[in-house]
Design a protein around this motif. Structure first.
Motif, PDB file in Angstrom:
ATOM      1  N   TYR A  61       0.835  -1.197   0.000  1.00 55.45           N
ATOM      2  CA  TYR A  61       0.000   0.000   0.000  1.00 55.45           C
ATOM      3  C   TYR A  61       0.875   1.254   0.000  1.00 55.45           C
ATOM      4  N   GLY A  62       1.932   1.240   0.803  1.00 56.65           N
ATOM      5  CA  GLY A  62       2.839   2.389   0.864  1.00 56.65           C
ATOM      6  C   GLY A  62       3.462   2.695  -0.482  1.00 56.65           C
ATOM      7  N   TYR A  63       3.893   1.655  -1.195  1.00 61.72           N
ATOM      8  CA  TYR A  63       4.494   1.857  -2.518  1.00 61.72           C
ATOM      9  C   TYR A  63       3.480   2.409  -3.520  1.00 61.72           C
ATOM     10  N   MET A  64       2.204   2.108  -3.330  1.00 56.44           N
ATOM     11  CA  MET A  64       1.188   2.656  -4.229  1.00 56.44           C
ATOM     12  C   MET A  64       0.824   4.094  -3.879  1.00 56.44           C
ATOM     13  N   VAL A  65       0.790   4.425  -2.584  1.00 54.68           N
ATOM     14  CA  VAL A  65       0.277   5.729  -2.163  1.00 54.68           C
ATOM     15  C   VAL A  65       1.341   6.833  -2.192  1.00 54.68           C
ATOM     16  N   VAL A  66       2.598   6.509  -1.949  1.00 51.60           N
ATOM     17  CA  VAL A  66       3.643   7.546  -1.889  1.00 51.60           C
ATOM     18  C   VAL A  66       3.729   8.355  -3.183  1.00 51.60           C
ATOM     19  N   PRO A  67       3.754   7.754  -4.369  1.00 47.89           N
ATOM     20  CA  PRO A  67       3.824   8.587  -5.582  1.00 47.89           C
ATOM     21  C   PRO A  67       2.631   9.540  -5.715  1.00 47.89           C
ATOM     22  N   GLN A  68       1.456   9.083  -5.290  1.00 50.24           N
ATOM     23  CA  GLN A  68       0.275   9.949  -5.351  1.00 50.24           C
ATOM     24  C   GLN A  68       0.383  11.117  -4.372  1.00 50.24           C
ATOM     25  N   LEU A  69       0.927  10.855  -3.176  1.00 53.96           N
ATOM     26  CA  LEU A  69       1.099  11.925  -2.192  1.00 53.96           C
ATOM     27  C   LEU A  69       2.189  12.903  -2.636  1.00 53.96           C
ATOM     28  N   GLU A  70       3.242  12.387  -3.260  1.00 51.73           N
ATOM     29  CA  GLU A  70       4.294  13.277  -3.761  1.00 51.73           C
ATOM     30  C   GLU A  70       3.756  14.174  -4.875  1.00 51.73           C
ATOM     31  N   LEU A  71       2.911  13.632  -5.708  1.00 53.07           N
ATOM     32  CA  LEU A  71       2.276  14.442  -6.756  1.00 53.07           C
ATOM     33  C   LEU A  71       1.422  15.542  -6.122  1.00 53.07           C
ATOM     34  N   ARG A 176       4.437  16.551   3.640  1.00 55.22           N
ATOM     35  CA  ARG A 176       5.811  16.037   3.724  1.00 55.22           C
ATOM     36  C   ARG A 176       5.930  15.079   4.915  1.00 55.22           C
ATOM     37  N   ASN A 177       5.302  15.408   6.038  1.00 54.43           N
ATOM     38  CA  ASN A 177       5.329  14.546   7.220  1.00 54.43           C
ATOM     39  C   ASN A 177       4.681  13.193   6.925  1.00 54.43           C
ATOM     40  N   ALA A 178       3.547  13.200   6.230  1.00 58.56           N
ATOM     41  CA  ALA A 178       2.876  11.942   5.884  1.00 58.56           C
ATOM     42  C   ALA A 178       3.767  11.083   4.985  1.00 58.56           C
ATOM     43  N   ILE A 179       4.387  11.705   4.006  1.00 57.45           N
ATOM     44  CA  ILE A 179       5.276  10.964   3.093  1.00 57.45           C
ATOM     45  C   ILE A 179       6.460  10.387   3.864  1.00 57.45           C
ATOM     46  N   ARG A 180       7.021  11.165   4.768  1.00 56.04           N
ATOM     47  CA  ARG A 180       8.159  10.671   5.566  1.00 56.04           C
ATOM     48  C   ARG A 180       7.754   9.478   6.430  1.00 56.04           C
ATOM     49  N   GLN A 181       6.582   9.548   7.039  1.00 57.69           N
ATOM     50  CA  GLN A 181       6.143   8.434   7.884  1.00 57.69           C
ATOM     51  C   GLN A 181       5.961   7.160   7.066  1.00 57.69           C
ATOM     52  N   ILE A 182       5.404   7.290   5.888  1.00 57.77           N
ATOM     53  CA  ILE A 182       5.227   6.104   5.039  1.00 57.77           C
ATOM     54  C   ILE A 182       6.591   5.579   4.597  1.00 57.77           C
ATOM     55  N   ASN A 183       7.505   6.475   4.236  1.00 58.32           N
ATOM     56  CA  ASN A 183       8.848   6.031   3.834  1.00 58.32           C
ATOM     57  C   ASN A 183       9.564   5.319   4.978  1.00 58.32           C
ATOM     58  N   ARG A 184       9.324   5.747   6.214  1.00 61.83           N
ATOM     59  CA  ARG A 184       9.901   5.043   7.368  1.00 61.83           C
ATOM     60  C   ARG A 184       9.375   3.622   7.450  1.00 61.83           C
ATOM     61  N   ILE A 185       8.091   3.458   7.191  1.00 59.86           N
ATOM     62  CA  ILE A 185       7.490   2.122   7.192  1.00 59.86           C
ATOM     63  C   ILE A 185       8.141   1.266   6.114  1.00 59.86           C
ATOM     64  N   LEU A 186       8.327   1.845   4.936  1.00 57.96           N
ATOM     65  CA  LEU A 186       8.903   1.096   3.823  1.00 57.96           C
ATOM     66  C   LEU A 186      10.359   0.704   4.110  1.00 57.96           C
ATOM     67  N   ARG A 187      11.101   1.589   4.763  1.00 60.80           N
ATOM     68  CA  ARG A 187      12.502   1.283   5.084  1.00 60.80           C
ATOM     69  C   ARG A 187      12.617   0.267   6.221  1.00 60.80           C
ATOM     70  N   SER A 188      11.654   0.217   7.099  1.00 61.65           N
ATOM     71  CA  SER A 188      11.751  -0.654   8.270  1.00 61.65           C
ATOM     72  C   SER A 188      11.486  -2.123   7.932  1.00 61.65           C
ATOM     73  N   HIS A 189      10.941  -2.390   6.777  1.00 58.40           N
ATOM     74  CA  HIS A 189      10.592  -3.786   6.444  1.00 58.40           C
ATOM     75  C   HIS A 189      11.561  -4.328   5.485  1.00 58.40           C
TER      76      HIS A 189
END
Length: 189
Positions: A61-71, A176-189
């Motif tokens: 889900y994170g990989y799908m949502v991050v590009p949309q949030l960055e846009l 930016r905070n939301a994107i960072r939190q999701i990226n933390r999730i992606l890096r932690s796994h």
């Protein structure tokens, strides 16, 4: 009368009835403890599998949502730039702040991101406030700071509009905070 002796198959172990009864109780107790241990181990394994599946779902889900949030984060900046250039072009400015159909489709499953879903909600709320503040500024500027009825009679002076710079910073920071939190999730796994 002496205790009668009973032997196991092939006469490997021979003992009185008291010993066999006591041994049966001990075997039953040890068996019960082993069953409890096996149940716990199976439950732990099942829980680990569920947690792993949840983590994989969050990553997907994170990989799908991050590009949309960055846009959308880029669109926040585009809306502010457009407002600075042409503050009266309300439609073009607020068009930048509309959620894409792809992001809208992902929102119902946002809970897979755990705490990051709260950050996404906060960012979307901040974007909505930014949009409303742009509209308030447009209304204020269009009417020269005054309110009129349908016959063009003066009603009242409008309150000063919200500070767009503050709304912009709040929306951009929250996204930016939301994107960072999701990226933390992606890096932690």
């Amino acid at each position: 009368m002496p205790d009668q002796i009973y032997c196991s198959s092939f006469e490997l172990i021979c003992a009185s009835m008291d010993v066999w009864t006591s041994a049966a109780s001990w075997v039953q107790a040890i068996g019960s403890i082993a069953a409890i241990g096996f149940s716990y181990a199976a439950g732990s394994r099942s829980e680990r599998a569920r947690v792993k599946k949840d983590q994989q779902r969050a990553m997907s889900y994170g990989y799908m949502v991050v590009p949309q949030l960055e846009l959308l984060w880029n669109n926040i900046h585009n809306a502010k730039t457009e407002f600075d250039r042409r503050p009266m072009d309300e439609e073009k400015i607020t068009d930048w702040l509309v959620l894409s159909p792809q992001l809208s489709a992902l929102l119902p499953e946002m809970h897979h991101l755990g705490d990051a879903s709260v950050a996404i909600h906060q960012a979307l709320s901040a974007i909505d406030s930014f949009r409303e503040d742009i509209l308030s500024n447009h209304e204020y500027d269009r009417n020269g700071g005054d309110s009129y009825d349908n016959q063009s009679n003066f009603l009242e002076s409008l309150p000063l509009p919200p500070d767009i710079q503050k709304s912009y910073v709040a929306a951009a920071t929250a996204m930016r905070n939301a994107i960072r939190q999701i990226n933390r999730i992606l890096r932690s796994h």
